[in-house]
Enzyme design. Structure first.
Site, PDB file in Angstrom:
ATOM      1  N   CYS A   1       0.836  -1.204   0.000  1.00  0.00           N
ATOM      2  CA  CYS A   1       0.000   0.000   0.000  1.00  0.00           C
ATOM      3  C   CYS A   1       0.867   1.249   0.000  1.00  0.00           C
ATOM      4  O   CYS A   1       1.452   1.608   1.036  1.00  0.00           O
ATOM      5  CB  CYS A   1      -0.922  -0.009   1.213  1.00  0.00           C
ATOM      6  SG  CYS A   1      -1.898   1.498   1.389  1.00  0.00           S
TER       7      CYS A   1
ATOM      8  N   CYS B   1      -0.408   4.022   2.328  1.00  0.00           N
ATOM      9  CA  CYS B   1      -0.186   3.732   3.745  1.00  0.00           C
ATOM     10  C   CYS B   1       1.261   3.955   4.151  1.00  0.00           C
ATOM     11  O   CYS B   1       1.541   4.566   5.190  1.00  0.00           O
ATOM     12  CB  CYS B   1      -0.557   2.275   4.048  1.00  0.00           C
ATOM     13  SG  CYS B   1      -2.182   1.776   3.489  1.00  0.00           S
ATOM     14  N   ASP B   2       2.193   3.452   3.351  1.00  0.00           N
ATOM     15  CA  ASP B   2       3.594   3.388   3.770  1.00  0.00           C
ATOM     16  C   ASP B   2       4.556   4.271   2.989  1.00  0.00           C
ATOM     17  O   ASP B   2       5.708   4.448   3.391  1.00  0.00           O
ATOM     18  CB  ASP B   2       4.086   1.931   3.689  1.00  0.00           C
ATOM     19  CG  ASP B   2       3.289   1.015   4.600  1.00  0.00           C
ATOM     20  OD1 ASP B   2       2.864   1.485   5.669  1.00  0.00           O
ATOM     21  OD2 ASP B   2       3.090  -0.157   4.244  1.00  0.00           O
TER      22      ASP B   2
END
Length: 315
Positions: A138, A141-142
């Site tokens: 992701c 997300c990261d």
């Protein structure tokens, strides 16, 4: 059968992503008691979208999290409920579905499977060991964890190209690793990658190993045509090579060769009153807009099924 009236609904969606939320919204709006159940928070894969630019009527691009929050509030405004619970099994007893969950039993006259799909893994040495320590699925997300770093993205479809473009805003350099000599993404999406000076595409290449100690330090690439291998320094590896449909709850349902549930155009499975919608369903194109369409159709058809059931005309 011991039944808790509090947990009885006309319509339940197993999954609260775009398809599930659309389904319970339409179901509630048509007068059905409707519930969306999800193992975690609502949203599914939509939560990972940094900028949803191609959803009709939503412009400029919307953040996936914000869109899902709006969809959830909209569904609740029509009377739908959204709850967190892991659905462990689904059985049909006469004309009622029984769902065993981590929060007890739920009952419904009709059910839609909107369980979505999970990221496919590379299954190479180092992937499991470095998940959360440089390996991610992701970018939204990261990605911010790897600002000004060297990032590799594996894949050649829309999602991989979108992630590469997003990560190029954060990283010093992005390499897109693709096993073929042409991207599978839609032309507009692929063109943005090819025109981005911070992205280099490594054609005819696959990742065969991920190296490091406490975190990733390098990847080993193999040329699919020559077999030659190359080791390149790497701070993060984002995997975007497709999805695996989440069909474990009802593995007896008919699926296509890729494992997606087969339905008719009404989203109906082979079991009366059981529908499938969104990324778990067999179809040629998976987008937020098609997931929402699936959910709306499933709810519409479920309402007709329930009316017939109440009049003694459905089984």
């Amino acid at each position: 059968m011991s039944e808790n009236v509090q947990n009885e609904f006309d319509f339940i969606s197993v999954g609260a992503g775009a398809a599930g939320l659309a389904a319970v919204q339409y179901a509630a709006r048509s007068g059905l008691s409707a519930l969306a159940l999800d193992i975690s928070m609502a949203g599914g894969q939509v939560l990972k979208i940094a900028g949803l630019e191609n959803y009709p009527g939503v412009f400029p691009a919307a953040n996936g999290y914000a869109l899902i929050q709006t969809m959830q509030e909209q569904a609740k405004a029509f009377g739908a409920e959204v709850a967190s619970a892991q659905v462990k099994s689904i059985d049909k007893i006469q004309n009622k579905f029984k769902l065993e969950t981590s929060k007890g039993q739920y009952f419904a006259k009709a059910v839609v499977l909107a369980t979505g799909a999970e990221h496919r893994k590379l299954n190479v040495p180092g992937e499991k060991e470095f998940e959360g320590r440089g390996v991610s699925y992701c970018a939204v997300c990261d990605g911010p964890l790897f600002r000004n770093k060297t990032i590799f993205v594996v894949g050649g479809g829309d999602a991989a190209c979108d992630e590469a473009n997003y990560l190029s805003q954060l990283a010093d350099k992005v390499y897109l690793v693709h096993r073929r000599d042409q991207l599978r993404a839609q032309k507009a999406v692929a063109d943005r990658v090819l025109a981005n000076p911070k992205i280099s595409v490594l054609w005819n290449s696959v990742v065969t190993q991920i190296l490091g100690e406490q975190k990733i330090s390098a990847v080993v690439l193999q040329n699919t045509q020559t077999g030659a291998t190359t080791q390149m320094p790497c701070d993060a590896l984002f995997v975007s090579v497709g999805m695996v449909p989440q069909t474990e709850l009802l593995s007896m349902l008919k699926t296509d060769p890729a494992g997606y549930i087969v339905t008719d155009e009404k989203m109906q499975t082979a079991i009366p009153g059981l529908y499938a919608a969104g990324d778990v369903r067999s179809k040629p194109f998976r987008q937020v807009v098609t997931a929402v369409s699936d959910g709306a159709i499933a709810a519409y058809e479920a309402a007709a099924y329930i009316r017939a059931l109440e009049q003694g005309g459905a089984k």
